[in-house]
Design a protein around this motif. Structure first.
Motif, mmCIF file in Angstrom:
data_model
loop_
_atom_site.group_PDB
_atom_site.id
_atom_site.type_symbol
_atom_site.label_atom_id
_atom_site.label_comp_id
_atom_site.label_asym_id
_atom_site.label_seq_id
_atom_site.Cartn_x
_atom_site.Cartn_y
_atom_site.Cartn_z
ATOM 1 N N ASP A 1 17.847 49.321 -36.322
ATOM 2 C CA ASP A 1 18.809 50.075 -37.124
ATOM 3 C C ASP A 1 19.568 51.088 -36.282
ATOM 4 O O ASP A 1 20.757 51.309 -36.490
ATOM 5 N N GLN A 2 18.860 51.742 -35.343
ATOM 6 C CA GLN A 2 19.494 52.762 -34.499
ATOM 7 C C GLN A 2 19.020 52.648 -33.051
ATOM 8 O O GLN A 2 17.862 52.268 -32.803
ATOM 9 N N ASN B 1 24.184 54.174 -34.333
ATOM 10 C CA ASN B 1 23.866 53.161 -35.326
ATOM 11 C C ASN B 1 23.982 51.757 -34.754
ATOM 12 O O ASN B 1 24.498 51.552 -33.653
ATOM 13 N N VAL C 1 24.812 50.561 -40.702
ATOM 14 C CA VAL C 1 23.579 49.780 -40.540
ATOM 15 C C VAL C 1 23.483 48.688 -41.589
ATOM 16 O O VAL C 1 23.271 47.520 -41.288
ATOM 17 N N CYS D 1 18.867 61.356 -38.114
ATOM 18 C CA CYS D 1 18.059 60.220 -38.544
ATOM 19 C C CYS D 1 16.624 60.700 -38.671
ATOM 20 O O CYS D 1 15.973 61.006 -37.666
#
Length: 295
Positions: free
Chosen positions: A47-48, A67, A217, A76
């Protein structure tokens, strides 16, 4: 050809990250390389992309967050818990400080091998979220999906936890096609920096069920800042008290909005495996054997 750079694959409740320690020298792949690495079919899949960098603020490290689409964001929550665990393992201490674009966060060990992070003070003024037009009361703003006389979703609460969130209150979070509505709402003109879009149900005064479409995302198994935004918004609207268990597709987070207005998030962290990658091409390999640890 540049040397292959080590990385860790980590997750918090399935919200997963590729973590690179660049405190000894800057490592920042181009956005298209990050997007290539994020691909779940051909890349590492995450996701990141998280980069630890040197800091002059007195914190233990600066955490840069990109992202999956290669765009940088300021906050986050689940990544903060992963990085907090790494820093505490490194120092042997029971706490760590992490500088982010949203401010300096404090992490600490919690009972049961969990990690807690102070996510800071939520912001509710329309210009701080930000929104593109003024709203006097952000507990419920004028925004809806569907026909005017019979909207499918409407009147979300909005807040910032270092990034913008819109929370739609529903009875059943699985009854709506968030994968279809999410992209449209993320890019709605009301959100000049785009927004994280959540569906939230409140089955009890100390419980929230949450699904989130995360900007840049897509559908995610867990979004820590969304869990924080949902809890403070639920408390502001009288749906819950100032603490609750937030249940996401990936599992549970404990969220507390403390008396000093700071929001604490507590949950598990997992290291999935280690590997190496080429920051110019996105080529990568896992180290063998894969190691899985919890806590």
């Amino acid at each position: 050809m540049p040397a292959m750079i080590p990385f860790l694959k980590m997750n918090g409740l399935g919200n997963d990250f590729m973590v690179v320690d660049a405190r000894g020298g800057r490592v920042r792949p181009a956005p298209e390389v990050i997007a290539r690495l994020a691909d779940r079919r051909t890349g590492v899949g995450f996701d990141q992309f998280i980069t630890l960098e040197a800091t002059r603020s007195g914190a233990d490290a600066f955490m840069r967050i990109d992202n999956a689409d290669g765009g940088e964001v300021a906050a986050c929550g689940n990544a903060s818990r992963c990085v907090g665990r790494l820093l505490m393992d490194e120092t042997g201490l029971a706490s760590a400080t992490i500088e982010t674009r949203a401010g300096v966060l404090n992490a600490r060990r919690a009972p049961g091998g969990l990690i807690a992070v102070d996510m800071g003070v939520p912001r509710f003024d329309w210009q701080d979220i930000p929104l593109s037009e003024p709203f006097a009361d952000t507990r419920a703003i004028e925004l809806q999906v569907g026909p005017i006389d019979s909207p499918i979703l409407h009147s979300p609460s909005v807040a910032s936890m270092g990034n913008p969130h819109a929370i739609f209150w529903v009875e059943d979070v699985s009854a709506y096609d968030l994968e279809r509505f999410g992209p449209l709402l993320e890019h709605h003109p009301l959100f000049p920096e785009r927004a994280n879009i959540s569906l939230a149900a409140v089955p009890a005064p100390d419980a929230i069920t949450l699904r989130t479409w995360e900007r840049g995302v897509g559908l995610t198994r867990a979004c820590g800042t969304a869990a924080c935004a949902a809890l403070v918004s639920a408390a502001r609207t009288g749906r819950t008290g100032r603490s609750a268990t937030v249940t996401l597709p990936g599992g549970d987070l404990s969220i507390e909005w403390a008396d000093d207005d700071h929001v604490w998030m507590t949950g598990p962290v997992e290291t999935e495996y280690a590997g190496h990658f080429d920051p110019e091409t996105g080529a990568f390999e896992r180290d063998a054997p894969a190691v899985r640890t919890a806590g």
